[in-house]
Design an enzyme around this catalytic site. Structure first.
Site, PDB file in Angstrom:
ATOM      1  N   GLY A  45       0.917  -1.236  -0.097  1.00  0.00           N
ATOM      2  CA  GLY A  45      -0.067  -0.049  -0.087  1.00  0.00           C
ATOM      3  C   GLY A  45       0.782   1.327  -0.042  1.00  0.00           C
ATOM      4  N   GLN A  50       2.854  10.061   1.687  1.00  0.00           N
ATOM      5  CA  GLN A  50       4.235   9.238   1.568  1.00  0.00           C
ATOM      6  C   GLN A  50       5.139   9.765   0.484  1.00  0.00           C
ATOM      7  OE1 GLN A  50       2.253   5.130   2.404  1.00  0.00           O
ATOM      8  NE2 GLN A  50       4.198   5.086   3.433  1.00  0.00           N
ATOM      9  N   CYS A 106       5.819  -0.105   7.491  1.00  0.00           N
ATOM     10  CA  CYS A 106       5.325   1.017   6.775  1.00  0.00           C
ATOM     11  C   CYS A 106       6.693   1.494   5.991  1.00  0.00           C
ATOM     12  CB  CYS A 106       5.084   2.079   7.761  1.00  0.00           C
ATOM     13  SG  CYS A 106       4.450   3.617   6.765  1.00  0.00           S
ATOM     14  N   LEU A 107       6.217   1.831   4.656  1.00  0.00           N
ATOM     15  CA  LEU A 107       7.405   2.267   3.771  1.00  0.00           C
ATOM     16  C   LEU A 107       8.256   3.438   4.399  1.00  0.00           C
ATOM     17  CD1 LEU A 107       5.915   1.344   0.079  1.00  0.00           C
ATOM     18  CD2 LEU A 107       7.748  -0.088   1.640  1.00  0.00           C
ATOM     19  N   HIS A 148      -4.636   0.862   7.598  1.00  0.00           N
ATOM     20  CA  HIS A 148      -3.077   1.587   7.764  1.00  0.00           C
ATOM     21  C   HIS A 148      -3.235   2.752   6.726  1.00  0.00           C
ATOM     22  CE1 HIS A 148       1.348   1.253   8.130  1.00  0.00           C
ATOM     23  NE2 HIS A 148       1.162   1.866   6.890  1.00  0.00           N
ATOM     24  N   GLU A 149      -3.531   2.595   5.406  1.00  0.00           N
ATOM     25  CA  GLU A 149      -3.289   3.460   4.374  1.00  0.00           C
ATOM     26  C   GLU A 149      -4.436   4.714   4.570  1.00  0.00           C
ATOM     27  OE1 GLU A 149      -0.850   3.496   2.697  1.00  0.00           O
ATOM     28  OE2 GLU A 149      -0.533   1.252   2.936  1.00  0.00           O
ATOM     29  N   HIS A 152      -3.028   6.965   7.128  1.00  0.00           N
ATOM     30  CA  HIS A 152      -1.924   7.810   6.391  1.00  0.00           C
ATOM     31  C   HIS A 152      -2.679   9.298   5.849  1.00  0.00           C
ATOM     32  CE1 HIS A 152       2.009   6.162   6.432  1.00  0.00           C
ATOM     33  NE2 HIS A 152       1.507   5.159   5.845  1.00  0.00           N
TER      34      HIS A 152
HETATM   35 NI    NI Z   1       2.335   3.144   5.891  1.00  0.00          NI
END
Ligand code: NI
Length: 197
Positions: A45, A50, A106-107, A148-149, A152
């Site tokens: 995701g 991000q 998380c990236l 989760h997304e 963000h």
């Molecule tokens: Ni994340």
């Protein structure tokens, strides 16, 4: 084009994203670039904040959850073989069921994974990349990745769900991520620059 992924500590990750309309400049190119960026980083995701854009847009490809070869099929991975979606101006209308723990990563926060508790089931409304409206209900890993997304675009990170003690134990690691003192094999943008560098 692969875009740099914003690292922990950048203020854009703490902002609530703004809604967009279908005339948002360069929208389809932005979505293409987000897919390329997410796959290059082996993510499931990616949310617009991000890559530095504070807008209500995220993408999800949860199919890697379905790929794992297990003797017993994992009920939480049901139906994820082809789960690839764009979410624009989403609203989580309802979250129900028991809280369950899952190790999230998380990236923007590389190499840290922690158990996060969230409810099992969500109902979400959103527009897809063609600005068609949808209302859908998900559970298992699909719900988890979406939750989760969605966080963000609300300016929330998975670390915000941890206990104060857990967060305190991670302070140094998180600080190092902000400073770019981490080995990561995808392109990132770090918010803190040390003097003299
Ligand atoms: Ni994340």
């Amino acid at each position: 084009m692969i875009l740099p992924i914003v690292a922990y500590g950048d203020p854009v990750l703490k902002k609530v994203g703004e809604e967009i309309d279908k005339d948002y400049p360069g929208l389809s190119e932005l979505i293409d670039n987000m897919w390329e960026t997410m796959y290059a980083a082996s993510g499931v995701g990616l949310a617009a904040p991000q890559i530095g854009k504070s807008i209500r847009l995220f993408i999800v490809d949860a199919s890697p959850f379905a790929d794992e070869e297990e003797d017993e099929p994992d009920p939480k991975a049901k139906g994820l073989e082809n789960f690839k979606k764009v979410f624009i101006n989403p609203i989580i209308e309802e979250e129900t069921g028991e809280n369950w723990a899952f190790q999230e990563g998380c990236l923007s926060i590389p190499k840290i994974r922690e158990d996060v508790y969230r409810k099992e089931k969500i109902t979400i409304t959103y527009f897809d990349e063609n600005f068609d409206f949808h209302e859908e209900t998900y559970d298992g890993y699909a719900a988890r990745v979406i939750q989760h997304e969605y966080d963000h675009i609300e300016g929330i990170l998975f670390t915000d769900h941890l206990s104060p003690l857990k967060r305190k134990l991670l302070t140094k690691k998180l600080g190092n991520i902000s400073k770019g003192e981490i080995d990561v094999d995808y392109r990132m943008k770090f918010p803190v620059h040390k003097r003299g560098k």
